[in-house]
Write a protein that holds these residues in place. Structure first.
Motif, PDB file in Angstrom:
ATOM      1  N   UNK A 153      92.098 114.668  51.702  1.00 27.60           N
ATOM      2  CA  UNK A 153      91.757 115.216  50.425  1.00 27.60           C
ATOM      3  C   UNK A 153      90.961 114.075  49.590  1.00 27.60           C
ATOM      4  N   UNK A 154      89.870 114.183  48.970  1.00 30.96           N
ATOM      5  CA  UNK A 154      89.082 113.262  48.225  1.00 30.96           C
ATOM      6  C   UNK A 154      89.731 112.857  47.205  1.00 30.96           C
ATOM      7  N   UNK A 155      90.150 111.589  47.014  1.00 30.38           N
ATOM      8  CA  UNK A 155      91.137 110.978  46.025  1.00 30.38           C
ATOM      9  C   UNK A 155      90.258 110.985  44.667  1.00 30.38           C
ATOM     10  N   UNK A 156      89.077 111.252  44.640  1.00 33.28           N
ATOM     11  CA  UNK A 156      88.296 111.234  43.223  1.00 33.28           C
ATOM     12  C   UNK A 156      88.038 112.683  42.583  1.00 33.28           C
ATOM     13  N   UNK A 157      88.232 113.506  43.575  1.00 26.07           N
ATOM     14  CA  UNK A 157      87.709 114.871  43.192  1.00 26.07           C
ATOM     15  C   UNK A 157      88.947 115.758  43.023  1.00 26.07           C
ATOM     16  N   UNK A 158      88.581 117.010  42.334  1.00 23.90           N
ATOM     17  CA  UNK A 158      89.602 117.992  42.342  1.00 23.90           C
ATOM     18  C   UNK A 158      89.127 119.295  42.603  1.00 23.90           C
TER      19      UNK A 158
END
Ligand SMILES: [Zn+2]
Ligand SMILES: [Zn+2]
Length: 464
Positions: free
Chosen positions: A35-40
């Motif tokens: 999961x992309x650490x900077x996205x939500x």
């Protein structure tokens, strides 16, 4: 000879939601579901929509960091018959990480800052039943049955220690006489707890395809760097802060970096470089993950197996509830996550009390995306102004900012040396910014002219 076909489902050439699809011998394997650490919300997921639902035979997890395991519940929902293979340590750490993700997503939704959670605690509990722990250095078929070297299984997988964090593993896939090696995240040098990677040398069998990370492809190793010297430099920097009546904040990843630094603090106390009663604070998630490090200390390849971090280092545990009550008394170390100081995390909240106080220091010890709050603060010139989030007015940085290298990723020179020894027929660099991927690709083209360096665009399937 069965070829491999490869599709990068990560979405972009970056360190984001790692996820790769492999097809070989009529079988499909998903490597990681990050999961992309900077996205939500849905934006952080890999492109699982590019591969057919209910078509995979197995999912393989390289390790329990969010950018590799964070969307596993979504992937397993779409692939309901595929078991997920991982090391026993990744199985234990992964459950904690995913339940923590649920807590974060629920909190964001409640605060009105996030979308509906992508999965629930109950779903994490239920997919855990399809997780199979497999030991290092053995071969398994895609049903999870152990096979001997001479057995005639069509496609097999095997793990070897990757030296990155507890449980991290490289994956060797054999199919019809051909081999594909996925490194995951790797560190070839010893850290304080993790022992350097034990990767195959490919002396006796060729490596047909290698998928290698490139986190530090864009940065040269500092001349004369040694970890021991870096520990000395950190010890004297902490000493100087304490001597002027300040305290130290170290933003750290909860998994891996926290435990490595606790071991570093232990060594410093043993050497008399840090007072034995110097209070060290860690977060609740870090404490839970540290328990797994301690529990598995004698059952996993590591250094200092007798070191019990929670007992021997005795860190104080801070929670989201009591973090705002923390008093910044001199002589304290706050080793708090998140490493990138994302908004609302402990390190971000505590940092706001640090910026205006010149006696204090914020020390960075690991990877931080340049666009993250940690990246911006790390790169800020003294006296310049930064904001740590949407709800934080720009503020002058008066505290000391310093970076130290305690990396859990191999420097590019060491990756180059390993690839030169393994001589893969084909190689794909992943897990890095475009400039990092390009540096390593150019190095391999120079060193190994007969190796084909591929850079398939995300979503494009290539035959290998
Ligand atoms: Zn990692
Ligand atoms: Zn990673």
């Amino acid at each position: 000879m069965q070829p491999f076909s490869f599709t990068n489902l990560t979405g972009a050439i970056e360190i984001g939601s790692n996820c790769y699809s492999i097809e070989t011998g009529g079988r499909r394997i998903l490597l990681d579901a990050g999961y992309h650490p900077k996205k939500s919300g849905l934006d952080g997921l890999p492109r699982l929509d590019l591969v057919p639902d209910d078509s995979f035979d197995a999912i393989v997890m390289s390790h329990a960091h969010q950018d590799h395991i964070g969307s596993l519940p979504v992937a397993m929902r779409r692939q309901p018959r595929a078991p997920a293979f991982m090391t026993d340590a990744t199985r234990q750490l992964g459950g904690i990480m995913l339940h923590n993700s649920v807590n974060v997503m629920v909190a964001e939704q409640t605060a009105g800052t996030g979308a509906a959670p992508l999965f629930s605690h109950r779903e994490v509990d239920s997919i855990e039943k399809r997780w199979a722990a497999i030991p290092l250095q053995l071969r398994f078929d895609l049903e999870g049955e152990r096979v001997g070297a001479s057995d005639d299984a069509d496609v097999t997988i095997g793990f070897c220690d990757a030296g990155h964090i507890l449980g991290s593993a490289g994956t060797l896939i054999r199919s019809g006489g051909r081999t594909l090696f996925y490194a995951g995240d790797v560190q070839f040098d010893d850290q304080s707890i993790s022992r350097g990677a034990d990767f195959p040398a490919f002396a006796d069998e060729p490596c047909d395809v290698m998928i290698m990370e490139s986190t530090y492809g864009g940065r040269a190793m500092e001349p004369g760097f040694t970890r021991a010297r870096e520990e000395e430099r950190l010890a004297s920097a902490i000493d100087a802060v304490f001597a002027r009546g300040g305290c130290v904040l170290m933003p750290l990843f909860a998994l891996g970096k926290t435990q490595e630094l606790l071991a570093v603090f232990h060594e410093m106390r043993q050497r008399g470089q840090l007072r034995r009663d110097c209070p060290i604070y860690i977060g609740g998630l870090s404490a839970k993950l540290t328990e797994i490090y301690d529990k598995l200390a004698r059952r996993t390849p590591r250094l200092r197996p007798g070191l019990d971090l929670l007992n021997d280092v005795q860190p104080y545990v801070v929670s989201g509830q009591n973090v705002s009550d923390i008093r910044l008394r001199p002589g304290r170390i706050f080793a708090l996550s998140s490493g990138m100081m994302m908004e609302k995390t402990l390190s971000n909240v505590v940092a706001r009390q640090f910026l205006s106080r010149p006696e204090n220091a914020i020390f960075f010890v690991g990877y931080a995306d340049p666009d993250s709050p940690a990246g911006k603060l790390r790169d800020a010139a003294p006296g310049s102004e930064v904001s740590l989030g949407a709800d934080h007015p720009v503020e002058k940085v008066l505290c000391q900012i310093e970076s130290f290298n305690f990396s859990a990723h191999a420097p590019r020179e060491t990756i180059r040396t390993y690839v030169n020894g393994a001589k893969p027929r084909k190689i794909i660099f992943v897990h890095g910014e475009p400039a990092s991927v390009e540096w390593l690709a150019a190095a391999v083209r120079t060193d190994l002219p007969s190796t084909e360096v591929l850079a398939p665009a995300p979503g494009v399937t290539v035959e290998l």
